[in-house]
Design a protein around this motif. Structure first.
Motif, PDB file in Angstrom:
ATOM      1  N   ALA A 214      62.284  -5.367  -0.505  1.00 35.19           N
ATOM      2  CA  ALA A 214      63.372  -6.021  -1.244  1.00 35.19           C
ATOM      3  C   ALA A 214      64.568  -6.130  -0.307  1.00 35.19           C
ATOM      4  N   VAL A 215      65.004  -7.359  -0.064  1.00 28.72           N
ATOM      5  CA  VAL A 215      66.172  -7.615   0.777  1.00 28.72           C
ATOM      6  C   VAL A 215      67.314  -8.026  -0.127  1.00 28.72           C
ATOM      7  N   MET A 216      68.432  -7.323  -0.025  1.00 28.30           N
ATOM      8  CA  MET A 216      69.559  -7.586  -0.908  1.00 28.30           C
ATOM      9  C   MET A 216      70.413  -8.728  -0.375  1.00 28.30           C
ATOM     10  N   SER A 217      70.791  -9.634  -1.284  1.00 27.16           N
ATOM     11  CA  SER A 217      71.758 -10.699  -1.003  1.00 27.16           C
ATOM     12  C   SER A 217      72.782 -10.675  -2.129  1.00 27.16           C
ATOM     13  N   GLY A 218      73.870  -9.921  -1.900  1.00 25.66           N
ATOM     14  CA  GLY A 218      74.830  -9.700  -2.977  1.00 25.66           C
ATOM     15  C   GLY A 218      74.189  -8.838  -4.047  1.00 25.66           C
ATOM     16  N   ASN A 219      74.119  -9.343  -5.266  1.00 23.67           N
ATOM     17  CA  ASN A 219      73.469  -8.627  -6.362  1.00 23.67           C
ATOM     18  C   ASN A 219      72.022  -9.074  -6.567  1.00 23.67           C
ATOM     19  N   VAL A 220      71.550  -9.935  -5.680  1.00 27.19           N
ATOM     20  CA  VAL A 220      70.200 -10.494  -5.836  1.00 27.19           C
ATOM     21  C   VAL A 220      69.234  -9.784  -4.898  1.00 27.19           C
ATOM     22  N   ARG A 221      68.096  -9.391  -5.454  1.00 29.46           N
ATOM     23  CA  ARG A 221      67.032  -8.797  -4.642  1.00 29.46           C
ATOM     24  C   ARG A 221      66.045  -9.896  -4.272  1.00 29.46           C
ATOM     25  N   LEU A 222      65.885 -10.115  -2.970  1.00 25.90           N
ATOM     26  CA  LEU A 222      64.955 -11.138  -2.509  1.00 25.90           C
ATOM     27  C   LEU A 222      63.583 -10.518  -2.286  1.00 25.90           C
ATOM     28  N   ARG A 223      62.584 -11.170  -2.807  1.00 24.63           N
ATOM     29  CA  ARG A 223      61.197 -10.753  -2.587  1.00 24.63           C
ATOM     30  C   ARG A 223      60.553 -11.744  -1.617  1.00 24.63           C
ATOM     31  N   ILE A 224      59.933 -11.206  -0.594  1.00 24.89           N
ATOM     32  CA  ILE A 224      59.346 -12.038   0.453  1.00 24.89           C
ATOM     33  C   ILE A 224      57.833 -11.831   0.459  1.00 24.89           C
ATOM     34  N   THR A 225      57.116 -12.910   0.645  1.00 22.67           N
ATOM     35  CA  THR A 225      55.667 -12.805   0.830  1.00 22.67           C
ATOM     36  C   THR A 225      55.300 -13.465   2.153  1.00 22.67           C
ATOM     37  N   THR A 226      54.098 -13.164   2.601  1.00 14.38           N
ATOM     38  CA  THR A 226      53.647 -13.725   3.876  1.00 14.38           C
ATOM     39  C   THR A 226      52.185 -14.131   3.782  1.00 14.38           C
ATOM     40  N   SER A 227      51.853 -15.176   4.486  1.00 13.72           N
ATOM     41  CA  SER A 227      50.465 -15.604   4.638  1.00 13.72           C
ATOM     42  C   SER A 227      49.985 -15.167   6.018  1.00 13.72           C
ATOM     43  N   VAL A 228      48.709 -14.767   6.070  1.00 14.61           N
ATOM     44  CA  VAL A 228      48.199 -14.181   7.317  1.00 14.61           C
ATOM     45  C   VAL A 228      46.875 -14.835   7.687  1.00 14.61           C
ATOM     46  N   GLY A 229      46.774 -15.241   8.951  1.00 12.15           N
ATOM     47  CA  GLY A 229      45.519 -15.745   9.491  1.00 12.15           C
ATOM     48  C   GLY A 229      44.952 -14.764  10.496  1.00 12.15           C
ATOM     49  N   LEU A 230      43.650 -14.503  10.408  1.00 14.42           N
ATOM     50  CA  LEU A 230      43.005 -13.510  11.268  1.00 14.42           C
ATOM     51  C   LEU A 230      41.930 -14.134  12.140  1.00 14.42           C
ATOM     52  N   ALA A 231      41.699 -13.512  13.289  1.00 16.14           N
ATOM     53  CA  ALA A 231      40.574 -13.872  14.147  1.00 16.14           C
ATOM     54  C   ALA A 231      40.231 -12.671  15.010  1.00 16.14           C
ATOM     55  N   VAL A 232      38.960 -12.541  15.339  1.00 10.37           N
ATOM     56  CA  VAL A 232      38.493 -11.527  16.289  1.00 10.37           C
ATOM     57  C   VAL A 232      37.932 -12.270  17.487  1.00 10.37           C
ATOM     58  N   TRP A 233      38.345 -11.861  18.659  1.00  9.11           N
ATOM     59  CA  TRP A 233      37.920 -12.553  19.879  1.00  9.11           C
ATOM     60  C   TRP A 233      36.406 -12.560  20.005  1.00  9.11           C
ATOM     61  N   ASP A 234      35.862 -13.733  20.365  1.00 18.02           N
ATOM     62  CA  ASP A 234      34.405 -13.866  20.418  1.00 18.02           C
ATOM     63  C   ASP A 234      33.804 -13.431  21.747  1.00 18.02           C
ATOM     64  N   GLY A 235      34.619 -12.950  22.669  1.00 23.38           N
ATOM     65  CA  GLY A 235      34.107 -12.455  23.942  1.00 23.38           C
ATOM     66  C   GLY A 235      34.034 -13.503  25.035  1.00 23.38           C
ATOM     67  N   LYS A 236      34.295 -14.785  24.696  1.00 25.60           N
ATOM     68  CA  LYS A 236      34.192 -15.843  25.702  1.00 25.60           C
ATOM     69  C   LYS A 236      35.419 -16.743  25.741  1.00 25.60           C
ATOM     70  N   GLU A 237      36.008 -17.023  24.600  1.00 27.14           N
ATOM     71  CA  GLU A 237      37.052 -18.045  24.520  1.00 27.14           C
ATOM     72  C   GLU A 237      38.328 -17.620  25.244  1.00 27.14           C
ATOM     73  N   PRO A 238      39.056 -18.587  25.794  1.00 24.13           N
ATOM     74  CA  PRO A 238      40.350 -18.265  26.403  1.00 24.13           C
ATOM     75  C   PRO A 238      41.385 -17.919  25.342  1.00 24.13           C
ATOM     76  N   ALA A 239      42.483 -17.359  25.785  1.00 18.72           N
ATOM     77  CA  ALA A 239      43.514 -16.895  24.853  1.00 18.72           C
ATOM     78  C   ALA A 239      44.044 -18.027  23.981  1.00 18.72           C
ATOM     79  N   GLU A 240      44.176 -19.224  24.540  1.00 19.55           N
ATOM     80  CA  GLU A 240      44.715 -20.350  23.767  1.00 19.55           C
ATOM     81  C   GLU A 240      43.803 -20.699  22.592  1.00 19.55           C
ATOM     82  N   ASP A 241      42.492 -20.730  22.825  1.00 18.06           N
ATOM     83  CA  ASP A 241      41.550 -21.044  21.744  1.00 18.06           C
ATOM     84  C   ASP A 241      41.516 -19.919  20.714  1.00 18.06           C
ATOM     85  N   PHE A 242      41.603 -18.689  21.187  1.00 18.47           N
ATOM     86  CA  PHE A 242      41.645 -17.538  20.289  1.00 18.47           C
ATOM     87  C   PHE A 242      42.848 -17.631  19.352  1.00 18.47           C
ATOM     88  N   TYR A 243      43.993 -17.943  19.927  1.00 17.48           N
ATOM     89  CA  TYR A 243      45.210 -18.079  19.117  1.00 17.48           C
ATOM     90  C   TYR A 243      45.074 -19.227  18.126  1.00 17.48           C
TER      91      TYR A 243
END
Length: 263
Positions: A214-243
């Protein structure tokens, strides 16, 4: 007081010169003790020659001592002072270089690593873990509807939100994880030695932790959410493709309604 090696060598030189002067003076005094009639004319001429020779040596020793003290030593002192100034300047420049390097790799707002550091670290981890045959996990996080926070409450509050999220991420990750702000409201975490299942559980804990803040802005409590993308390196791909693979999963999480982990 500590002397420079050049100064110490000069002092040794002066001591040798003084010793030579003392020996020369002693030899001259000794010759003066020989009575004039104690030697034949040839011997007397030789004694006189030695007297002149010792006098000349004494003059040379005195001259060397004079020039050493009044000319050579001041030059050495000047060189020592300049060397100390250069050393101090080198130390100062080195410290400034480290500070600038730190600044170049650190996000000024949150104090966490920035995109440049993240890119280098991701490539290094991939290279090292390829050698030992271990997995590398990656999560890309993007705060949901962050533009509305800035538009409604102002950029100062938006900055407070970013700092709070950065603190949360740093508090939940391991010491060898790489946690970076990629820019705007997007963050990334590199999780070495973590494959798909533990990575997904880890990402869920982080998502829940961010949603519980909860992040306060005056008397208002802001609720933040996040979206997350995951990957596990396949052992061959370069860093750019992994990202890019993790980034595609992030957009999939956004498309599916946000506030979720997609792998």
């Amino acid at each position: 007081m500590r002397f420079h090696p050049a100064e110490s060598a000069f002092f040794v030189f002066i001591i040798v010169i003084l010793a030579a002067g003392v020996v020369t003076l002693h030899a001259y005094d000794y010759l003066q003790t020989i009575p004039a009639g104690a030697v034949d004319p040839i011997g007397g001429a030789r004694v006189a020659y030695l007297n002149r020779l010792l006098s000349a040596i004494g003059v040379l020793v005195a001259t060397a001592l004079f020039f050493g003290v009044f000319f050579i030593y001041p030059l050495i002192r000047k060189q020592v002072r300049e060397e100390k100034k250069l050393r101090a300047m080198t130390v100062s420049l080195s410290a400034r270089s480290e500070t600038l390097e730190h600044a170049a790799l650190t996000d000024a707002l949150t104090g966490m690593q920035n995109r440049r550091y993240f890119d280098d670290a991701l490539r290094e981890y991939i290279g090292e873990f390829k050698r030992i045959g271990r997995p590398v996990g990656l999560m890309i996080l993007d705060l949901d509807h962050f533009k509305q926070v800035n538009d409604t409450h102002g950029h100062d509050v938006g900055d407070d939100v970013l700092k709070a999220v950065a603190k949360c991420l740093k508090g939940m990750t391991r010491y060898h994880d790489v946690v970076a702000r990629l820019g705007g409201e997007e963050f990334a975490v590199v999780t070495p030695n973590m494959d798909a299942e533990p990575l997904a559980r880890f990402a869920e804990r982080i998502r829940n932790a961010v949603a519980g803040m909860a992040v306060m802005s005056g008397n208002v409590r802001l609720r933040i959410t996040t979206s997350v993308g995951l990957a596990v390196w396949d052992g061959k791909e370069p860093a750019e493709d992994f990202y890019r693979r993790a980034d595609r999963q992030l957009y999939e999480a956004k498309r599916m309604g946000r506030n979720r982990v997609c792998a």
